[in-house]
Design a protein around this motif. Structure first.
Motif, PDB file in Angstrom:
ATOM      1  N   UNK A 100       0.808  -1.217   0.000  1.00 48.69           N
ATOM      2  CA  UNK A 100       0.000   0.000   0.000  1.00 48.69           C
ATOM      3  C   UNK A 100       0.846   1.273   0.000  1.00 48.69           C
ATOM      4  N   UNK A 101       2.148   1.129  -0.113  1.00 55.18           N
ATOM      5  CA  UNK A 101       3.030   2.295  -0.033  1.00 55.18           C
ATOM      6  C   UNK A 101       3.032   3.039  -1.366  1.00 55.18           C
ATOM      7  N   UNK A 102       2.526   4.270  -1.347  1.00 57.54           N
ATOM      8  CA  UNK A 102       2.536   5.110  -2.537  1.00 57.54           C
ATOM      9  C   UNK A 102       3.870   5.825  -2.667  1.00 57.54           C
ATOM     10  N   UNK A 103       4.439   6.210  -1.543  1.00 55.66           N
ATOM     11  CA  UNK A 103       5.727   6.886  -1.537  1.00 55.66           C
ATOM     12  C   UNK A 103       6.234   7.001  -0.114  1.00 55.66           C
ATOM     13  N   UNK A 104       7.474   7.429   0.020  1.00 58.57           N
ATOM     14  CA  UNK A 104       8.074   7.592   1.339  1.00 58.57           C
ATOM     15  C   UNK A 104       8.517   9.032   1.529  1.00 58.57           C
ATOM     16  N   UNK A 108       8.339   9.259   7.192  1.00 56.55           N
ATOM     17  CA  UNK A 108       7.371   8.177   7.238  1.00 56.55           C
ATOM     18  C   UNK A 108       6.975   7.718   5.854  1.00 56.55           C
ATOM     19  N   UNK A 109       5.690   7.388   5.695  1.00 55.59           N
ATOM     20  CA  UNK A 109       5.211   6.829   4.431  1.00 55.59           C
ATOM     21  C   UNK A 109       3.889   7.468   4.028  1.00 55.59           C
ATOM     22  N   UNK A 121       4.004   9.450  10.337  1.00 53.80           N
ATOM     23  CA  UNK A 121       5.318   9.824  10.850  1.00 53.80           C
ATOM     24  C   UNK A 121       5.772   8.636  11.686  1.00 53.80           C
ATOM     25  N   UNK A 122       6.702   7.864  11.177  1.00 46.96           N
ATOM     26  CA  UNK A 122       7.102   6.622  11.837  1.00 46.96           C
ATOM     27  C   UNK A 122       8.152   6.882  12.905  1.00 46.96           C
ATOM     28  N   UNK A 217       9.666  15.771  -5.402  1.00 46.89           N
ATOM     29  CA  UNK A 217       8.840  15.022  -6.359  1.00 46.89           C
ATOM     30  C   UNK A 217       8.102  13.852  -5.729  1.00 46.89           C
ATOM     31  N   UNK A 218       8.732  13.176  -4.749  1.00 50.67           N
ATOM     32  CA  UNK A 218       8.093  11.997  -4.164  1.00 50.67           C
ATOM     33  C   UNK A 218       6.951  12.356  -3.222  1.00 50.67           C
ATOM     34  N   UNK A 219       6.790  13.637  -2.907  1.00 49.96           N
ATOM     35  CA  UNK A 219       5.719  14.068  -2.007  1.00 49.96           C
ATOM     36  C   UNK A 219       4.654  14.897  -2.715  1.00 49.96           C
ATOM     37  N   UNK A 220       4.673  14.889  -4.046  1.00 43.77           N
ATOM     38  CA  UNK A 220       3.691  15.638  -4.829  1.00 43.77           C
ATOM     39  C   UNK A 220       2.818  14.650  -5.593  1.00 43.77           C
TER      40      UNK A 220
END
Length: 407
Positions: A100-104, A108-109, A121-122, A217-220
């Motif tokens: 289920x991980x869309x991005x990191x 966290x994830x 927030x892990x 980019x990984x958070x957009x």
């Protein structure tokens, strides 16, 4: 029984009560100390970390956790923002594996299933300087997303402090910008549309006296129409987010990353100079730091030949750009496969290099960048219309000549 209409005064009193309730809760959340965070005894990443400890340290850590028991703060609904209990989110947040991980994110994830979109927030044990700030990051994000409105901000549905720190967004697109950066089907117009949206979001933040602190980019998130949602704001989301560090705890270059949550952050030149000269003071993150990070992202958007990986971003992107422009045959940094007009490419390249200027005062403001990108889009549309008209003017006499021949 007849329904009683709520009066304007009652509505106002209810709003004041909800605001006071939210403010009090957020202050308590902000005041949590590192020991309070030991309530994460059922957090999967924590369990992994504990398993790698020696038996002595593992027993000590487990004893410390058992003494703490649980977080000394209970979650509560904050008007339209709901508090989700651990059992509701656990099948997604504590699922073993990356299904289920869309991005990191840095902390966290981002997780996505058919019904929910969650950011966590892990926590790892023992708590470090990064983890101590998790509660503040959650507090800042709730403050931001309940007080600011912009098309590029996700809608906050809820949050959780029940055995984990997490926020629940309204379900949006299922791809990140990182996923499509190198995709040949990601056209020039679509790339400029993404850049324009980010520029307008920066302008909105800066006009409200806030900085983003993280433009990665990984958070957009990007949907099928290339509309974006920025889902990470670092610790710099509010003006009061940064506080001085202890005198015996110096800063290093990587601190820029974890303070802001931004992969481009440690490339900002004034940040590195400040840390070198003032190793025991917190860095002041400014709007011009946001602009530098935007320049890094814009460079990646137009230069798809650049290796878009986490490892490649450890290298200074500005140095890569300078090396390319030193070649006599290179006038702009736009990848040839994008088939963009040379003049437009040169203009965007100049915009990139302006954002990456060593002197913050030279960098353009966000509103200037947004207007320039909008003008470029309009300029291209006008040029396309002119070409279409010329083609019609040329084809019309030819069509008449063909008709006469046929007659």
């Amino acid at each position: 029984m007849e329904d009683r209409t709520i009066t304007g005064r009652e509505m106002l009193m209810r709003e004041e009560y909800n605001k006071k309730k939210k403010d009090e809760f957020l202050e308590k959340l902000n005041a949590l100390n590192p020991r309070d965070l030991l309530f994460y005894k059922e957090n999967y990443p924590l369990a992994v970390e504990l398993s790698s400890f020696t038996s002595f340290y593992r027993k000590w850590a487990e004893l410390d956790i058992c003494q703490t028991g649980e977080l000394p703060l209970q979650g509560t609904d904050l008007d339209d923002v709901k508090h989700f209990p651990f059992p509701y989110l656990a099948p997604l947040t504590h699922h073993i594996g990356d299904d289920y991980v869309l991005g990191k994110t840095m902390f966290g994830r981002m997780l996505l299933d058919a019904n929910k979109f969650v950011k966590t927030w892990d926590l790892f044990y023992p708590p470090t300087g990064q983890i101590e700030l998790h509660s503040k990051r959650l507090r800042n994000e709730i403050m931001l997303l309940t007080s600011m409105e912009h098309p590029c901000l996700p809608k906050l549905v809820g949050y959780s402090i029940d055995k984990q720190f997490a926020v629940v967004y309204q379900r949006e697109g299922c791809l990140t910008l990182q996923d499509i950066l190198s995709c040949p089907d990601f056209t020039w117009d679509e790339r400029m549309e993404v850049a324009y949206q980010i520029a307008t979001l920066m302008e909105y933040f800066h006009d409200n006296g806030k900085t983003i602190g993280s433009i990665d980019p990984q958070n957009i998130l990007v949907d099928s129409n290339f509309k974006i949602k920025l889902c990470e704001f670092g610790l710099c989301g509010t003006i009061d987010a940064l506080t001085p560090r202890k005198a015996d705890s110096g800063l290093v270059a990587s601190d820029a990353w974890w303070i802001t949550g931004g992969i481009y952050s440690f490339q900002v030149p004034e940040l590195m100079i400040h840390q070198a000269q003032n190793p025991i003071k917190a860095v002041e993150w400014t709007a011009k730091c946001d602009i530098y990070c935007f320049g890094c992202l814009l460079l990646e958007l137009i230069s798809i030949e650049h290796e878009h990986t986490l490892e490649s971003r450890y290298n200074i992107l500005k140095s890569w750009a300078k090396r390319q422009l030193e070649k006599k045959s290179v006038k702009n940094l736009v990848d040839k496969s994008l088939n963009e007009d040379c003049n437009v490419g040169i203009k965007v390249t100049r915009m990139v290099m302006n954002c990456l200027h060593d002197c913050p005062n030279v960098r353009a403001e966000a509103k200037v960048l947004a207007r320039a990108l909008k003008d470029l889009k309009q300029e291209k549309n006008s040029a396309a219309q002119k070409r279409s008209c010329l083609e019609q003017e040329v084809s019309l006499p030819l069509e008449k000549k063909r008709q006469r021949i046929e007659e």
